[in-house]
Design a protein around this motif. Structure first.
Motif, PDB file in Angstrom:
ATOM      1  N   PHE A  63       0.820  -1.210   0.000  1.00 35.08           N
ATOM      2  CA  PHE A  63       0.000   0.000   0.000  1.00 35.08           C
ATOM      3  C   PHE A  63       0.857   1.265   0.000  1.00 35.08           C
ATOM      4  O   PHE A  63       0.493   2.254  -0.622  1.00 35.08           O
ATOM      5  CB  PHE A  63      -0.954   0.017   1.197  1.00 35.08           C
ATOM      6  CG  PHE A  63      -2.192  -0.793   0.995  1.00 35.08           C
ATOM      7  CD1 PHE A  63      -3.388  -0.188   0.635  1.00 35.08           C
ATOM      8  CD2 PHE A  63      -2.164  -2.170   1.161  1.00 35.08           C
ATOM      9  CE1 PHE A  63      -4.542  -0.930   0.450  1.00 35.08           C
ATOM     10  CE2 PHE A  63      -3.313  -2.923   0.979  1.00 35.08           C
ATOM     11  CZ  PHE A  63      -4.500  -2.317   0.625  1.00 35.08           C
ATOM     12  N   LEU A  64       1.998   1.229   0.682  1.00 34.08           N
ATOM     13  CA  LEU A  64       2.830   2.427   0.742  1.00 34.08           C
ATOM     14  C   LEU A  64       3.317   2.799  -0.645  1.00 34.08           C
ATOM     15  O   LEU A  64       3.290   3.963  -1.025  1.00 34.08           O
ATOM     16  CB  LEU A  64       4.004   2.223   1.711  1.00 34.08           C
ATOM     17  CG  LEU A  64       4.845   3.448   1.996  1.00 34.08           C
ATOM     18  CD1 LEU A  64       3.996   4.617   2.513  1.00 34.08           C
ATOM     19  CD2 LEU A  64       5.944   3.112   3.005  1.00 34.08           C
ATOM     20  N   GLN A  70       0.324   7.444  -5.977  1.00 27.79           N
ATOM     21  CA  GLN A  70      -0.840   8.333  -6.049  1.00 27.79           C
ATOM     22  C   GLN A  70      -0.421   9.759  -5.708  1.00 27.79           C
ATOM     23  O   GLN A  70      -0.827  10.705  -6.382  1.00 27.79           O
ATOM     24  CB  GLN A  70      -1.930   7.848  -5.094  1.00 27.79           C
ATOM     25  CG  GLN A  70      -3.216   8.641  -5.184  1.00 27.79           C
ATOM     26  CD  GLN A  70      -4.343   7.999  -4.381  1.00 27.79           C
ATOM     27  OE1 GLN A  70      -4.423   6.788  -4.242  1.00 27.79           O
ATOM     28  NE2 GLN A  70      -5.216   8.835  -3.850  1.00 27.79           N
ATOM     29  N   LEU A  71       0.393   9.926  -4.695  1.00 29.18           N
ATOM     30  CA  LEU A  71       0.869  11.246  -4.311  1.00 29.18           C
ATOM     31  C   LEU A  71       1.672  11.877  -5.447  1.00 29.18           C
ATOM     32  O   LEU A  71       1.529  13.061  -5.739  1.00 29.18           O
ATOM     33  CB  LEU A  71       1.732  11.149  -3.045  1.00 29.18           C
ATOM     34  CG  LEU A  71       2.464  12.409  -2.594  1.00 29.18           C
ATOM     35  CD1 LEU A  71       1.494  13.546  -2.320  1.00 29.18           C
ATOM     36  CD2 LEU A  71       3.311  12.096  -1.360  1.00 29.18           C
ATOM     37  N   TYR A  85      -1.675  11.960   3.426  1.00 31.36           N
ATOM     38  CA  TYR A  85      -2.217  11.691   4.762  1.00 31.36           C
ATOM     39  C   TYR A  85      -2.073  10.208   5.104  1.00 31.36           C
ATOM     40  O   TYR A  85      -1.597   9.839   6.189  1.00 31.36           O
ATOM     41  CB  TYR A  85      -3.690  12.124   4.817  1.00 31.36           C
ATOM     42  CG  TYR A  85      -4.438  11.597   6.010  1.00 31.36           C
ATOM     43  CD1 TYR A  85      -4.162  12.063   7.294  1.00 31.36           C
ATOM     44  CD2 TYR A  85      -5.412  10.615   5.864  1.00 31.36           C
ATOM     45  CE1 TYR A  85      -4.846  11.576   8.400  1.00 31.36           C
ATOM     46  CE2 TYR A  85      -6.096  10.123   6.962  1.00 31.36           C
ATOM     47  CZ  TYR A  85      -5.817  10.596   8.217  1.00 31.36           C
ATOM     48  OH  TYR A  85      -6.487  10.108   9.311  1.00 31.36           O
ATOM     49  N   ALA A  86      -2.468   9.341   4.179  1.00 34.79           N
ATOM     50  CA  ALA A  86      -2.417   7.899   4.431  1.00 34.79           C
ATOM     51  C   ALA A  86      -0.979   7.416   4.599  1.00 34.79           C
ATOM     52  O   ALA A  86      -0.678   6.655   5.533  1.00 34.79           O
ATOM     53  CB  ALA A  86      -3.097   7.144   3.294  1.00 34.79           C
ATOM     54  N   ALA A  87      -0.092   7.854   3.732  1.00 34.41           N
ATOM     55  CA  ALA A  87       1.316   7.441   3.843  1.00 34.41           C
ATOM     56  C   ALA A  87       1.885   7.880   5.185  1.00 34.41           C
ATOM     57  O   ALA A  87       2.592   7.119   5.857  1.00 34.41           O
ATOM     58  CB  ALA A  87       2.126   8.021   2.682  1.00 34.41           C
ATOM     59  N   SER A  88       1.554   9.085   5.575  1.00 34.21           N
ATOM     60  CA  SER A  88       2.013   9.602   6.865  1.00 34.21           C
ATOM     61  C   SER A  88       1.508   8.732   8.009  1.00 34.21           C
ATOM     62  O   SER A  88       2.262   8.390   8.929  1.00 34.21           O
ATOM     63  CB  SER A  88       1.525  11.050   7.025  1.00 34.21           C
ATOM     64  OG  SER A  88       1.780  11.535   8.308  1.00 34.21           O
ATOM     65  N   CYS A  89       0.254   8.352   7.972  1.00 38.49           N
ATOM     66  CA  CYS A  89      -0.325   7.518   9.031  1.00 38.49           C
ATOM     67  C   CYS A  89       0.306   6.130   9.073  1.00 38.49           C
ATOM     68  O   CYS A  89       0.376   5.514  10.138  1.00 38.49           O
ATOM     69  CB  CYS A  89      -1.835   7.379   8.833  1.00 38.49           C
ATOM     70  SG  CYS A  89      -2.751   8.889   9.182  1.00 38.49           S
TER      71      CYS A  89
END
Length: 172
Positions: A63-64, A70-71, A85-89
């Motif tokens: 997923f990363l 995507q980013l 946001y998701a990668a950061s989490c």
């Protein structure tokens, strides 16, 4: 929204993975519809944040890499913000996640994101940098070696905007 409500507890999020729910998130991240991509990225962040089991599974299952792509490449700014946001989490407070981020050249992806003309993206990116630097001081040298500080300084040359406060915090 329903999934976000249901998966708000760590136990439910872990169970969602165990029954194969992450496959649906993968499909949504690959959707041609921006609303599904951004919603899926947001869900990854909500499930992964402060949840070591899910953080590890997300990283193990690629997923990363998908979120960094995507980013870096998504044409929809909202999808880019949600991917960050998701990668950061997934990587904050996770040594394995931070190592994988470095392996995937995630700091370069982040630098490119910071250079876009998007205040929200820049603010979230700078928050992420500051959070990593505080939580994992051993990562600071790696961030500096990628030229991150020079890129942040360049951002300050632009006419003053609200994100400059966050850029300065990240530099600190």
């Amino acid at each position: 929204d329903c999934l976000e409500d249901w998966l708000g507890t760590i136990d439910m999020a872990c169970n969602f993975h165990k029954i194969g729910g992450f496959i649906a998130i993968t499909q949504c991240l690959a959707s041609p519809h921006a609303s599904l991509r951004s919603g899926a990225a947001h869900l990854v962040g909500e499930i992964g944040q402060n949840n070591p089991y899910c953080q590890e599974r997300f990283v193990e299952e690629g997923f990363l890499r998908n979120l960094l792509d995507q980013l870096d490449k998504d044409t929809d700014p909202h999808c880019q913000v949600k991917a960050l946001y998701a990668a950061s989490c997934l990587v904050r407070e996770s040594k394995e996640g931070l190592a994988k981020l470095a392996e995937l050249d995630g700091w370069s992806v982040l630098v490119r994101a910071l250079q876009r003309d998007d205040t929200k993206l820049r603010t979230k990116g700078c928050f992420f940098i500051g959070a990593v630097a505080n939580a994992a001081p051993e990562m600071v040298e790696e961030m500096v070696s990628t030229g991150l500080v020079l890129h942040l300084a360049t951002l300050l040359e632009a006419p003053h905007e609200l994100s400059h406060e966050h850029v300065l915090r990240a530099m600190l």
